[in-house]
Design a protein around this motif. Structure first.
Motif, PDB file in Angstrom:
ATOM      1  N   PHE A 172       0.835  -1.196   0.000  1.00  0.00           N
ATOM      2  CA  PHE A 172       0.000   0.000   0.000  1.00  0.00           C
ATOM      3  C   PHE A 172       0.875   1.253   0.000  1.00  0.00           C
ATOM      4  O   PHE A 172       0.642   2.199  -0.769  1.00  0.00           O
ATOM      5  CB  PHE A 172      -0.922  -0.009   1.217  1.00  0.00           C
ATOM      6  CG  PHE A 172      -1.874   1.153   1.270  1.00  0.00           C
ATOM      7  CD1 PHE A 172      -3.086   1.106   0.594  1.00  0.00           C
ATOM      8  CD2 PHE A 172      -1.559   2.299   1.974  1.00  0.00           C
ATOM      9  CE1 PHE A 172      -3.973   2.170   0.624  1.00  0.00           C
ATOM     10  CE2 PHE A 172      -2.420   3.365   2.014  1.00  0.00           C
ATOM     11  CZ  PHE A 172      -3.637   3.306   1.341  1.00  0.00           C
ATOM     12  N   ALA A 173       1.910   1.260   0.864  1.00  0.00           N
ATOM     13  CA  ALA A 173       2.814   2.408   0.923  1.00  0.00           C
ATOM     14  C   ALA A 173       3.574   2.568  -0.395  1.00  0.00           C
ATOM     15  O   ALA A 173       3.784   3.701  -0.868  1.00  0.00           O
ATOM     16  CB  ALA A 173       3.793   2.245   2.088  1.00  0.00           C
ATOM     17  N   LEU A 174       3.998   1.459  -0.998  1.00  0.00           N
ATOM     18  CA  LEU A 174       4.673   1.532  -2.294  1.00  0.00           C
ATOM     19  C   LEU A 174       3.757   2.136  -3.353  1.00  0.00           C
ATOM     20  O   LEU A 174       4.188   2.954  -4.174  1.00  0.00           O
ATOM     21  CB  LEU A 174       5.121   0.132  -2.734  1.00  0.00           C
ATOM     22  CG  LEU A 174       6.350  -0.461  -2.041  1.00  0.00           C
ATOM     23  CD1 LEU A 174       6.561  -1.904  -2.494  1.00  0.00           C
ATOM     24  CD2 LEU A 174       7.587   0.376  -2.338  1.00  0.00           C
ATOM     25  N   GLY A 175       2.489   1.729  -3.330  1.00  0.00           N
ATOM     26  CA  GLY A 175       1.530   2.270  -4.283  1.00  0.00           C
ATOM     27  C   GLY A 175       1.358   3.771  -4.118  1.00  0.00           C
ATOM     28  O   GLY A 175       1.324   4.515  -5.104  1.00  0.00           O
ATOM     29  N   GLN A 176       1.261   4.211  -2.864  1.00  0.00           N
ATOM     30  CA  GLN A 176       1.142   5.649  -2.616  1.00  0.00           C
ATOM     31  C   GLN A 176       2.386   6.391  -3.114  1.00  0.00           C
ATOM     32  O   GLN A 176       2.283   7.460  -3.721  1.00  0.00           O
ATOM     33  CB  GLN A 176       0.953   5.904  -1.113  1.00  0.00           C
ATOM     34  CG  GLN A 176      -0.404   5.485  -0.573  1.00  0.00           C
ATOM     35  CD  GLN A 176      -1.485   6.494  -0.875  1.00  0.00           C
ATOM     36  OE1 GLN A 176      -1.532   7.577  -0.301  1.00  0.00           O
ATOM     37  NE2 GLN A 176      -2.365   6.155  -1.819  1.00  0.00           N
ATOM     38  N   ALA A 177       3.569   5.811  -2.864  1.00  0.00           N
ATOM     39  CA  ALA A 177       4.810   6.459  -3.271  1.00  0.00           C
ATOM     40  C   ALA A 177       4.959   6.520  -4.786  1.00  0.00           C
ATOM     41  O   ALA A 177       5.569   7.450  -5.319  1.00  0.00           O
ATOM     42  CB  ALA A 177       6.004   5.732  -2.649  1.00  0.00           C
ATOM     43  N   LEU A 178       4.416   5.509  -5.484  1.00  0.00           N
ATOM     44  CA  LEU A 178       4.570   5.420  -6.936  1.00  0.00           C
ATOM     45  C   LEU A 178       3.405   6.012  -7.709  1.00  0.00           C
ATOM     46  O   LEU A 178       3.314   5.832  -8.928  1.00  0.00           O
ATOM     47  CB  LEU A 178       4.762   3.952  -7.348  1.00  0.00           C
ATOM     48  CG  LEU A 178       6.040   3.276  -6.858  1.00  0.00           C
ATOM     49  CD1 LEU A 178       6.016   1.780  -7.165  1.00  0.00           C
ATOM     50  CD2 LEU A 178       7.270   3.932  -7.485  1.00  0.00           C
ATOM     51  N   GLN A 179       2.502   6.710  -7.017  1.00  0.00           N
ATOM     52  CA  GLN A 179       1.338   7.268  -7.704  1.00  0.00           C
ATOM     53  C   GLN A 179       1.733   8.180  -8.855  1.00  0.00           C
ATOM     54  O   GLN A 179       1.135   8.143  -9.924  1.00  0.00           O
ATOM     55  CB  GLN A 179       0.458   8.052  -6.715  1.00  0.00           C
ATOM     56  CG  GLN A 179      -0.675   7.238  -6.154  1.00  0.00           C
ATOM     57  CD  GLN A 179      -1.657   8.069  -5.361  1.00  0.00           C
ATOM     58  OE1 GLN A 179      -1.542   9.287  -5.265  1.00  0.00           O
ATOM     59  NE2 GLN A 179      -2.629   7.397  -4.779  1.00  0.00           N
ATOM     60  N   GLY A 180       2.759   8.996  -8.633  1.00  0.00           N
ATOM     61  CA  GLY A 180       3.167   9.914  -9.684  1.00  0.00           C
ATOM     62  C   GLY A 180       3.716   9.203 -10.905  1.00  0.00           C
ATOM     63  O   GLY A 180       3.595   9.682 -12.034  1.00  0.00           O
TER      64      GLY A 180
END
Length: 317
Positions: A172-180
């Motif tokens: 989940f944290a990786l997804g948030q970090a890679l949103q851009g």
């Protein structure tokens, strides 16, 4: 004739396959690995598409969000705890415990928003509320369940914490970090991402129920047990929809936000429940504990559409 929701069809197929062709033996470990990988992917996708801007912008709607969070993570778990205690003499212990697990889950996202729209409610509020509830659920559901269950469930110890961090929080944290970087791809491939979502949930359900079938789940539940599941789900649905509507009135929400609170407050997420059950509980217990959540999920979809239509028909003109 109303079209059956694709997620419902996938869940029923997963349960059927687990019943007639449960995975076991030397394949059980491989199946569990595949299930964990599917859950990892599911939460990575959730992190990629959960709109941070909408959550941050919606935090200011405290008049809706504060009572809704308290309802979902205090009132509904309390109702689930009462059902667990009340059905413990009728249902097998793990099955009764499933009502407590059900009560601690967050709301759905897509269906709560869809039915809010159908009912003429505030869709923007629904999107923000459902997103916030699921964000909190990643952090709150497992420890809340473990706290309320006490010694009757797998303790949320170092091993359980590691699993939740590695398979739920980390992706989940990786997804948030890679949103851009990847957010545009997710937005441009909605149909594929939706299929990946549903497949991940179905895999988790199949693996959980395979273990339950090998433990003899269908032979352990008699007609009185099935009646107990139906009655428990009906009671929680009545409380969820009725109490959330009355709570919205009590805090003075306008009608559109009350409708958003009703669907976000009463509906429970199989997208969180199925993966979390396979991560949090031993394989022999996960499918049994998950059964009330599956029954509730199917029931909420059956009653949500006519309820939304009724609310729409009684909207002020």
């Amino acid at each position: 004739m109303p079209r059956i929701d694709p997620m419902v069809r996938l869940l029923l197929l997963a349960i059927f396959l687990a019943t007639v062709l449960p995975v076991g033996g030397r394949w059980a470990g491989i199946a569990q690995f595949v299930s964990n990988a599917a859950v990892f992917l599911l939460f990575l996708l959730n992190g990629l598409r959960l709109p941070r801007r909408e959550v941050i912008a919606g935090i200011g709607k405290w008049r809706l969000l504060l009572p809704l969070v308290l309802f979902v993570y205090a009132a509904m778990p309390a109702a689930g705890w009462l059902l667990w205690q009340g059905t413990g003499q009728v249902l097998p212990p793990l099955l009764a415990l499933g009502f407590l697990f059900l009560g601690t889950l967050p709301s759905t996202v897509q269906s709560a928003t869809a039915y809010t729209s159908l009912a003429g409610g505030n869709v923007a509020s629904s999107v923000v509320a459902a997103a916030l509830l699921n964000l909190l659920g990643v952090f709150l559901t497992a420890p809340l369940f473990s706290l309320l269950a006490g010694g009757h469930a797998a303790a949320f110890d170092g091993g359980g914490l590691f699993k939740v961090i590695a398979i739920l929080l980390l992706p989940f944290a990786l997804g948030q970090a890679l949103q851009g970087t990847l957010g545009g791809w997710v937005s441009g491939h909605r149909q594929l991402v939706t299929w990946m979502d549903r497949s991940s949930i179905a895999i988790a359900v199949y693996v959980a129920f395979s273990n339950a079938v090998r433990q003899g789940i269908w032979g352990r539940i008699d007609p009185a047990g099935w009646a107990g599941i139906a009655a428990g789900c009906a009671a929680l649905l009545l409380f969820g929809y009725g109490a959330s509507w009355l709570c919205g009135r009590a805090v003075g929400l306008e009608r559109g936000d009350r409708i958003a609170m009703t669907f976000a407050g009463a509906q429970k997420s199989i997208a969180m429940g199925a993966p979390l059950a396979t991560v949090l509980f031993p394989p022999a217990a996960a499918g049994v504990i998950l059964l009330p959540t599956l029954a509730y999920h199917l029931a909420q979809l059956i009653i949500a559409a006519p309820l939304a239509s009724r609310l729409k028909a009684h909207s002020p003109t």
